[in-house]
Scaffold this motif. Structure first.
Motif, short mmCIF file in Angstrom:
data_model
loop_
_atom_site.label_atom_id
_atom_site.label_comp_id
_atom_site.label_asym_id
_atom_site.label_seq_id
_atom_site.Cartn_x
_atom_site.Cartn_y
_atom_site.Cartn_z
N ASN A 171 0.83 -1.19 0.00
CA ASN A 171 0.00 0.00 0.00
C ASN A 171 0.87 1.25 0.00
O ASN A 171 2.08 1.17 0.16
CB ASN A 171 -0.96 0.00 1.19
N TYR A 172 0.21 2.37 -0.19
CA TYR A 172 0.93 3.63 -0.22
C TYR A 172 1.54 3.93 1.14
O TYR A 172 0.92 3.69 2.17
CB TYR A 172 0.01 4.78 -0.63
N GLY A 173 2.73 4.49 1.13
CA GLY A 173 3.41 4.85 2.35
C GLY A 173 3.11 6.28 2.77
O GLY A 173 2.41 7.02 2.08
N TYR A 174 3.68 6.67 3.88
CA TYR A 174 3.37 7.98 4.42
C TYR A 174 3.99 9.12 3.60
O TYR A 174 3.47 10.24 3.61
CB TYR A 174 3.78 8.09 5.89
N SER A 175 5.05 8.88 2.88
CA SER A 175 5.63 9.95 2.05
C SER A 175 4.70 10.31 0.90
O SER A 175 4.59 11.49 0.53
CB SER A 175 6.98 9.52 1.51
N TYR A 176 4.02 9.33 0.36
CA TYR A 176 3.03 9.59 -0.69
C TYR A 176 1.88 10.43 -0.13
O TYR A 176 1.44 11.39 -0.76
CB TYR A 176 2.52 8.25 -1.23
N ILE A 177 1.43 10.08 1.06
CA ILE A 177 0.35 10.84 1.69
C ILE A 177 0.81 12.25 2.04
O ILE A 177 0.08 13.22 1.85
CB ILE A 177 -0.16 10.08 2.93
N LEU A 178 2.06 12.37 2.51
CA LEU A 178 2.60 13.70 2.80
C LEU A 178 2.71 14.55 1.54
O LEU A 178 2.56 15.78 1.60
CB LEU A 178 3.97 13.58 3.47
N ALA A 179 2.96 13.92 0.41
CA ALA A 179 3.02 14.67 -0.85
C ALA A 179 1.66 15.30 -1.16
O ALA A 179 1.57 16.47 -1.56
CB ALA A 179 3.47 13.78 -1.99
N TRP A 180 0.58 14.54 -0.96
CA TRP A 180 -0.75 15.10 -1.20
C TRP A 180 -1.10 16.16 -0.17
O TRP A 180 -1.75 17.17 -0.49
CB TRP A 180 -1.80 14.01 -1.23
N ILE A 181 -0.69 15.98 1.07
CA ILE A 181 -0.93 17.01 2.09
C ILE A 181 -0.13 18.27 1.76
O ILE A 181 -0.62 19.39 1.89
CB ILE A 181 -0.58 16.47 3.49
N ALA A 182 1.11 18.08 1.30
CA ALA A 182 1.94 19.22 0.90
C ALA A 182 1.31 19.96 -0.28
O ALA A 182 1.42 21.19 -0.37
CB ALA A 182 3.35 18.76 0.56
N PHE A 183 0.67 19.23 -1.18
CA PHE A 183 -0.04 19.88 -2.28
C PHE A 183 -1.12 20.81 -1.74
O PHE A 183 -1.21 21.98 -2.16
CB PHE A 183 -0.67 18.83 -3.21
N ALA A 184 -1.92 20.33 -0.81
CA ALA A 184 -2.98 21.17 -0.24
C ALA A 184 -2.39 22.37 0.50
O ALA A 184 -2.88 23.50 0.36
CB ALA A 184 -3.84 20.34 0.69
N PHE A 185 -1.32 22.15 1.26
CA PHE A 185 -0.70 23.24 2.02
C PHE A 185 -0.10 24.29 1.10
O PHE A 185 -0.21 25.48 1.36
CB PHE A 185 0.35 22.70 2.97
N THR A 186 0.59 23.86 0.04
CA THR A 186 1.19 24.84 -0.86
C THR A 186 0.11 25.61 -1.63
O THR A 186 0.28 26.80 -1.89
CB THR A 186 2.16 24.18 -1.86
N LEU A 187 -0.98 24.95 -1.96
CA LEU A 187 -2.08 25.64 -2.62
C LEU A 187 -2.69 26.70 -1.70
O LEU A 187 -2.89 27.85 -2.10
CB LEU A 187 -3.14 24.64 -3.07
N ILE A 188 -2.95 26.33 -0.47
CA ILE A 188 -3.50 27.27 0.51
C ILE A 188 -2.53 28.42 0.75
O ILE A 188 -2.91 29.59 0.80
CB ILE A 188 -3.84 26.54 1.83
N SER A 189 -1.26 28.09 0.89
CA SER A 189 -0.25 29.11 1.13
C SER A 189 -0.13 30.07 -0.05
O SER A 189 -0.01 31.29 0.13
CB SER A 189 1.09 28.44 1.40
N GLY A 190 -0.15 29.55 -1.26
CA GLY A 190 -0.09 30.41 -2.44
C GLY A 190 -1.26 31.36 -2.52
O GLY A 190 -1.10 32.55 -2.85
N VAL A 191 -2.46 30.86 -2.23
CA VAL A 191 -3.64 31.73 -2.24
C VAL A 191 -3.54 32.77 -1.13
O VAL A 191 -3.89 33.94 -1.33
CB VAL A 191 -4.93 30.88 -2.13
N MET A 192 -3.04 32.37 0.04
CA MET A 192 -2.87 33.32 1.14
C MET A 192 -1.93 34.44 0.76
O MET A 192 -2.18 35.61 1.07
CB MET A 192 -2.33 32.62 2.40
N TYR A 193 -0.82 34.11 0.09
CA TYR A 193 0.13 35.15 -0.32
C TYR A 193 -0.48 36.12 -1.32
O TYR A 193 -0.24 37.32 -1.25
CB TYR A 193 1.38 34.54 -0.92
#
Length: 162
Positions: free
Chosen positions: A133-155
């Protein structure tokens, strides 16, 4: 305003840390025998790592590697640009450059994780990788996608105030 800027700085550093962990750590796919990431495959005891499996994947894995590296680079440059703009921008202006770079980082993470998701069957049908199954780094990549999207919109939305 100072508390908001402190939160944004901490949020951006946390996002960069997630991107670094997702890019470097060996846990995109795991099973009982081995774990693999976008760089190499390591056996369960961690003492023996090979990159033959990853090289077998071809150009798709190179695209994933390139876009994850680009996302980390864009995120770090965005942080530096944000700090520079914090001191150089006039009152009332927006952080467009930092936001754009952060949105580019978000796009790169999304592309890498999407390619990995789409090619998962191709990647893991070899040897003993098909059961796992998918490991935690794969899940962290998707979480990082959401965080960078939110951060970009905030900026982009954020204005420099007194």
């Amino acid at each position: 305003m100072l508390v908001l800027l402190g939160f944004i700085l901490v949020f951006h550093l946390a996002t960069a840390a997630l991107l670094f962990i997702a890019t470097i750590n060996n846990a995109w796919w795991r099973n009982d025998l081995l774990s693999t990431d976008i760089w190499m495959t390591c056996f369960s005891n961690g003492s023996h790592c090979v990159n033959e499996f990853v090289e077998y994947y071809g150009d798709c894995i190179k695209a994933i590697q390139a876009t994850m590296c680009l996302s980390v680079i864009f995120c770090c440059i965005s942080f530096i640009v944000f700090v520079v703009q914090l001191f150089r921008l006039q009152k009332g202006q927006r952080f467009y450059i930092a936001g754009t770079l952060q949105l580019l980082s978000s796009l790169c993470v999304m592309i890498a994780a999407s390619i990995y998701t789409n090619q998962q069957e191709t990647f893991h049908t070899t040897f003993t990788l098909n059961s796992g199954n998918y490991g935690y780094s794969y899940i962290l990549a998707w979480i990082a996608f959401a965080f960078t999207l939110i951060s970009g919109v905030m900026y982009i939305v954020l204005r420099k105030r007194k």
